[in-house]
Design a protein around this motif. Structure first.
Motif, mmCIF file in Angstrom:
data_model
loop_
_atom_site.group_PDB
_atom_site.id
_atom_site.type_symbol
_atom_site.label_atom_id
_atom_site.label_comp_id
_atom_site.label_asym_id
_atom_site.label_seq_id
_atom_site.Cartn_x
_atom_site.Cartn_y
_atom_site.Cartn_z
ATOM 1 N N LEU A 98 49.438 41.655 35.422
ATOM 2 C CA LEU A 98 48.287 40.766 35.622
ATOM 3 C C LEU A 98 47.159 41.482 36.362
ATOM 4 O O LEU A 98 45.978 41.303 36.049
ATOM 5 C CB LEU A 98 48.721 39.520 36.397
ATOM 6 C CG LEU A 98 49.686 38.586 35.656
ATOM 7 C CD1 LEU A 98 50.178 37.478 36.578
ATOM 8 C CD2 LEU A 98 49.012 37.989 34.426
ATOM 9 N N VAL A 99 47.522 42.303 37.353
ATOM 10 C CA VAL A 99 46.504 43.080 38.080
ATOM 11 C C VAL A 99 45.860 44.102 37.153
ATOM 12 O O VAL A 99 44.627 44.289 37.160
ATOM 13 C CB VAL A 99 47.130 43.781 39.307
ATOM 14 C CG1 VAL A 99 46.142 44.774 39.913
ATOM 15 C CG2 VAL A 99 47.548 42.744 40.349
ATOM 16 N N SER B 181 43.236 42.650 34.952
ATOM 17 C CA SER B 181 41.986 42.327 35.653
ATOM 18 C C SER B 181 41.062 43.538 35.777
ATOM 19 O O SER B 181 39.852 43.383 35.983
ATOM 20 C CB SER B 181 42.295 41.769 37.052
ATOM 21 O OG SER B 181 42.788 42.787 37.911
ATOM 22 N N GLU C 9 37.641 46.419 31.687
ATOM 23 C CA GLU C 9 36.232 46.047 31.605
ATOM 24 C C GLU C 9 35.762 46.090 30.152
ATOM 25 O O GLU C 9 36.140 46.970 29.382
ATOM 26 C CB GLU C 9 35.377 46.994 32.459
ATOM 27 C CG GLU C 9 35.679 46.911 33.946
ATOM 28 C CD GLU C 9 34.784 47.831 34.766
ATOM 29 O OE1 GLU C 9 33.944 48.516 34.154
ATOM 30 O OE2 GLU C 9 34.941 47.849 36.001
#
Length: 265
Positions: A100-101, A104, A107
């Motif tokens: 999940l990190v 994030s 980009e």
């Protein structure tokens, strides 16, 4: 009009493909009490999604690589004296969190995280369908090839060793098959529900099976019924499809247990 042009037809075929792939493997998960092992491998899949998106790879390839790495790491560390329950708990939640990190940090890439966590069977395309059924056939071929050895190593490791069967090798075969199922199932039920689709149909079939082979066939039928029933229920009640499929499987499991109680009386 091509039959596969209908998104509901593609969704139904995808659900059946995953159910057929998960059925025999789910039986071994039940027999070996490997539920947490399947959970850890599935949770790691989100890290595979991030890896695939970061390096512009197919999602299937990224998920398969990470699922295999996770399963083999758990097996290796368990053989080095680590407590299996603790190890699986740490690695399952850690892999999910790191995944999940990692997502994030991506980009310029739009990602529907809910689709990967809980599945998006209605968005299955023709290419996804080919990947799902290709993986399913590969899993069935692998399990069919090693069925007798896997069964012996599962039921009696000492007998397997005496018969010239290496239980660790058969564990590795299961690891590969599990990684394949996780890779093909992520589109249908998502990483958080894959273990449920592995476990629940097999646990339900256990009540009615006399032989291991019959249990695998019954599990495939129950899994298929849950997939089609869940798809229909989600369409009628406008609910999330992946969780609805698991709910239908859970209802079938409860009904099977109730039937057993009534028969016992």
């Amino acid at each position: 009009m091509n039959l596969l042009d209908s998104f509901l037809t593609r969704a139904a075929l995808a659900g059946l493909g995953v159910a057929v792939a998960a059925a025999p493997l789910g039986c071994f998960v039940v027999w070996r009490r490997m539920a947490y092992f399947g959970d850890a491998t599935a949770h790691a899949a989100i890290l595979g999604v991030a890896l695939a998106l970061a390096f512009d790879l197919p999602i299937f390839a990224g998920v398969l690589f990470i699922a295999l790495t996770m399963a083999m790491s758990v097996t290796f560390l368990a053989n080095r004296g680590q407590s299996m329950d603790t190890l699986l708990g740490v690695m399952a939640h850690s892999a999910l969190a790191f995944g999940l990190v990692a997502v994030s940090f991506l980009e310029g890439i739009r990602i529907d995280l809910m689709a990967y966590l809980f599945g998006d069977i209605l968005a299955v395309g023709k290419t996804d369908l080919a990947v799902i059924w290709g993986g399913t056939l590969l899993v069935l071929a692998l399990i069919g090839w090693r069925w007798s050895a896997l069964l012996t190593a599962t039921l009696n490791p000492d007998l397997a060793q005496a018969s010239g069967i290496d239980p660790k090798r058969e564990q590795f075969v299961l690891t590969i098959a599990l990684a394949l199922v996780v890779a093909v199932a992520i589109k249908v039920v998502g990483v958080l529900l894959i273990a449920a689709l592995l476990l629940i149909p097999a646990a339900t079939a256990r009540h009615f099976a006399i032989t291991p082979e019959r249990m695998a066939l019954l599990a495939a039928g129950i899994g298929g019924a849950a997939a089609l029933g869940g798809l229909r229920a989600a369409y009628v009640f406008d609910t999330p499809t992946g969780p609805t499929i698991v709910c239908v499987a859970a209802i079938l499991f409860a009904a099977a247990n109730l039937l057993q109680v009534l028969r016992a009386r």
